[in-house]
Design a protein around this motif. Structure first.
Motif: not given
Length: 192
Positions: A167-171
């Motif tokens: 997981l890199e992040g949340t948009r």
């Protein structure tokens, strides 16, 4: 205006050859280019409530599905995306579909997307198909692959992590579904 960098995936790299058939590392799955004869499978898939919900698409006729398959084949020639039907190697039975979409050859990027037919869920089809497509993309020279899913889609989150996409992040509020805007998890694989 010219770029000062060379494309990571030079134009013609994909379209100069037929779209390849890929295999899972265990040999049990084949990922083959979609054919017009797959239209009924595609239409049936989009009659599944889960596939319709997460992909915000419906297909009511084989004609619509044939047009979708034809567009997928044209997009390979245009080097903008590739779509594969995931089948069982032993008997050719369709299990799902996987895609490398939003291809950006200059930066060597694309996005993995998939669905699995209801009768094939829970058998590890998605992670094995993602691994096969990821290996091919790395061998082809892609630098970055994204795998996005709604934060509400816990099954896709498990597939991403199991497939080596951290997981890199949340948009936030970045995908419109039939029930409104969804936050999307961004999982990433970098080919280093």
């Amino acid at each position: 205006m010219p770029f000062e960098i060379e494309p990571v995936i030079p134009p013609g790299t994909l379209s100069s050859a037929p779209q390849p058939t890929l295999r899972s590392t265990d040999g049990e799955l084949a990922l083959r280019p979609l054919e017009l004869a797959d239209a009924t499978t595609v239409r049936t898939a989009f009659s599944d409530p889960d596939i319709r919900y997460w992909h915000a698409r419906t297909m009511r006729t084989d004609e619509e599905a044939r047009a979708w398959v034809a567009a997928a084949r044209e997009n390979w020639r245009r080097e903008t995306s590739g779509q594969w039907l995931v089948t069982r190697t032993a008997d050719g039975a369709p299990l799902g579909r996987i895609a490398l979409k939003d291809i950006n050859g200059l930066d060597g990027c694309g996005e993995i997307a998939y669905w699995v037919l209801p009768e094939a869920r829970g058998a590890g089809v998605a992670p094995r198909a993602v691994a096969a497509l990821t290996d091919w993309a790395a061998d082809t020279g892609f630098h970055r692959l994204d795998l996005l899913h709604s934060t509400r889609n816990e099954a896709s989150c498990r597939v991403a992590v199991k497939s080596g996409y951290p997981l890199e992040g949340t948009r936030r509020s970045s995908a419109l579904h039939t029930d409104g805007w969804h936050d999307m998890h961004v999982h990433v694989r970098i080919n280093s």
